[in-house]
Motif scaffolding. Structure first.
Motif, PDB file in Angstrom:
ATOM      1  N   TYR A  56       0.838  -1.207   0.000  1.00 30.33           N
ATOM      2  CA  TYR A  56       0.000   0.000   0.000  1.00 30.33           C
ATOM      3  C   TYR A  56       0.872   1.255   0.000  1.00 30.33           C
ATOM      4  O   TYR A  56       1.811   1.386   0.795  1.00 30.33           O
ATOM      5  CB  TYR A  56      -0.907  -0.011   1.225  1.00 30.33           C
ATOM      6  N   ALA A  57       0.566   2.179  -0.876  1.00 32.76           N
ATOM      7  CA  ALA A  57       1.322   3.436  -0.970  1.00 32.76           C
ATOM      8  C   ALA A  57       0.699   4.475  -0.043  1.00 32.76           C
ATOM      9  O   ALA A  57      -0.427   4.932  -0.273  1.00 32.76           O
ATOM     10  CB  ALA A  57       1.319   3.941  -2.409  1.00 32.76           C
ATOM     11  N   ASP A  58       1.417   4.850   0.976  1.00 34.76           N
ATOM     12  CA  ASP A  58       0.927   5.812   1.957  1.00 34.76           C
ATOM     13  C   ASP A  58       0.772   7.188   1.307  1.00 34.76           C
ATOM     14  O   ASP A  58       1.759   7.766   0.838  1.00 34.76           O
ATOM     15  CB  ASP A  58       1.927   5.882   3.117  1.00 34.76           C
ATOM     16  N   PRO A  59      -0.456   7.739   1.276  1.00 36.09           N
ATOM     17  CA  PRO A  59      -0.659   9.056   0.657  1.00 36.09           C
ATOM     18  C   PRO A  59      -0.232  10.216   1.548  1.00 36.09           C
ATOM     19  O   PRO A  59      -0.291  11.371   1.128  1.00 36.09           O
ATOM     20  CB  PRO A  59      -2.172   9.087   0.408  1.00 36.09           C
ATOM     21  N   GLY A  60       0.182   9.932   2.773  1.00 38.81           N
ATOM     22  CA  GLY A  60       0.569  10.996   3.697  1.00 38.81           C
ATOM     23  C   GLY A  60      -0.562  11.330   4.641  1.00 38.81           C
ATOM     24  O   GLY A  60      -1.734  11.346   4.250  1.00 38.81           O
ATOM     25  N   LYS A  61      -0.218  11.610   5.894  1.00 44.63           N
ATOM     26  CA  LYS A  61      -1.265  11.794   6.898  1.00 44.63           C
ATOM     27  C   LYS A  61      -2.131  13.025   6.638  1.00 44.63           C
ATOM     28  O   LYS A  61      -3.304  13.035   7.015  1.00 44.63           O
ATOM     29  CB  LYS A  61      -0.668  11.844   8.302  1.00 44.63           C
ATOM     30  N   GLU A  62      -1.583  14.044   5.985  1.00 46.40           N
ATOM     31  CA  GLU A  62      -2.392  15.229   5.703  1.00 46.40           C
ATOM     32  C   GLU A  62      -3.472  14.906   4.667  1.00 46.40           C
ATOM     33  O   GLU A  62      -4.618  15.348   4.791  1.00 46.40           O
ATOM     34  CB  GLU A  62      -1.507  16.374   5.220  1.00 46.40           C
ATOM     35  N   ASN A  63      -3.118  14.134   3.661  1.00 44.73           N
ATOM     36  CA  ASN A  63      -4.099  13.746   2.644  1.00 44.73           C
ATOM     37  C   ASN A  63      -5.136  12.771   3.191  1.00 44.73           C
ATOM     38  O   ASN A  63      -6.275  12.730   2.721  1.00 44.73           O
ATOM     39  CB  ASN A  63      -3.384  13.104   1.445  1.00 44.73           C
ATOM     40  N   LEU A  64      -4.715  11.983   4.175  1.00 49.89           N
ATOM     41  CA  LEU A  64      -5.579  10.921   4.684  1.00 49.89           C
ATOM     42  C   LEU A  64      -6.391  11.348   5.911  1.00 49.89           C
ATOM     43  O   LEU A  64      -7.260  10.605   6.371  1.00 49.89           O
ATOM     44  CB  LEU A  64      -4.716   9.706   5.041  1.00 49.89           C
ATOM     45  N   LYS A  65      -6.147  12.546   6.428  1.00 48.70           N
ATOM     46  CA  LYS A  65      -6.761  12.951   7.696  1.00 48.70           C
ATOM     47  C   LYS A  65      -8.287  12.927   7.653  1.00 48.70           C
ATOM     48  O   LYS A  65      -8.941  12.324   8.511  1.00 48.70           O
ATOM     49  CB  LYS A  65      -6.276  14.353   8.076  1.00 48.70           C
ATOM     50  N   GLY A  66      -8.891  13.572   6.671  1.00 46.64           N
ATOM     51  CA  GLY A  66     -10.348  13.617   6.591  1.00 46.64           C
ATOM     52  C   GLY A  66     -10.947  12.242   6.355  1.00 46.64           C
ATOM     53  O   GLY A  66     -11.962  11.871   6.969  1.00 46.64           O
TER      54      GLY A  66
END
Length: 296
Positions: A56-66
């Protein structure tokens, strides 16, 4: 018979309970200094997703927060960043759990080591198991005969047997419940009422878990962890045939002997919550001589 909507096991409610068992968070001033403890909700969710799909490619916590907030609150089942509706990913995870359990277990062992509090004083790990068992037992949509792959050797236990647990391997238990959720609870929205009961609205402030799941069950329960187990690699070495011939009638030459040498010894470390009951098992070099006598 009317089936109660509360409580329900699903991805959001599983995730909510797991968040109660995290290691201690970093202080606010350390966050302001630019440090990260790696324990934000998006990072924890990514950790769980990688148990399903290590690639799985982590999109980054800022992108994934919502997306993470909506998944935890059981407002959504999937999104562009979540793989829970990807049939290939889910089927592959199901297959690994059923046919290559150790590989799947290694993934959950990594998650437990990276994120969860295994303190023998606080016992968040024990409380997490109790809460999940309580949730499963109360969920009327889970049949008594439904099975969970919660044993460290990949064996299953039925829902009806979970109330009798005494000693639990934490990574395998979490893997079994997570697998059940991913495969059987694609509709995450079914847990919306449960989340609202557990985490009541707090105005604009973040919701806090206020439930008491698992507090009155499984007295005396203990948990333990295990290290990842590597496959023992073996090589076959053919020894040269001797020049002498056998005196036996009809036997022209000495039989070819083979040696199986273990060049990658495996170590197992089992840690039991509540005591220092650690032991190590060392698999030594094994030599097998097919020509007769075992050398070592």
């Amino acid at each position: 018979m009317t089936i109660n909507e509360y409580p329900r096991l699903c991805g959001g409610t599983f995730f909510t309970l797991v968040l109660q068992a995290l290691r201690q968070r970093m202080k606010a001033r350390e966050h302001y200094a630019g440090d990260s403890d790696g324990l934000s909700d998006p990072e924890v969710l990514v950790g769980l997703i990688k148990v399903i799909n290590p690639d799985y490619a982590d999109p980054g916590k800022e992108n994934l927060k919502g997306t993470t907030n909506n998944y935890k609150a059981c407002k959504t089942s999937n999104s562009a960043y979540l793989p829970f509706d990807d049939e290939q990913v889910v089927s592959a995870f199901d297959s690994v759990v059923r046919t290559d359990y150790q590989t799947a277990l290694n993934g959950m062992i990594g998650f437990v080591n990276d994120f969860l509090n295994l303190s023998e004083t606080v016992h968040k790990d024990v409380n997490l198991v109790r809460a999940l068992v309580d949730l499963i037992l109360q969920d009327q949509t889970i049949n008594a005969g439904d099975e969970f792959f919660i044993e460290p050797n990949g064996e299953k236990k039925k829902k009806a047997a979970l109330g009798d647990l005494k000693k639990v391997c934490l990574p395998s238990f979490l893997l079994g419940v997570w697998h059940y959720v991913v495969v059987n609870r694609r509709d995450n929205v079914v847990g919306r009422t449960t989340y609202d009961e557990w985490c009541p609205s707090n105005g604009r402030a973040p919701r806090k878990y206020a439930a008491h799941m698992g507090e009155n069950i499984l007295d005396g329960l203990t948990t333990y962890t295990v290290d990842t187990k590597e496959t023992i690699a073996a090589e076959i070495v053919d020894e040269p045939v001797g020049e002498e011939t056998s005196d036996a009638v009809g036997q022209d030459e000495t039989p070819v002997s083979q040696q199986m040498v273990n060049n990658n010894p495996t170590f197992f470390n089992i840690n039991i919550s509540g005591g220092n009951n650690n032991f190590y098992q060392h698999v030594e070099k094994l030599t097998i001589n097919n020509g007769g006598k075992q050398d070592e």
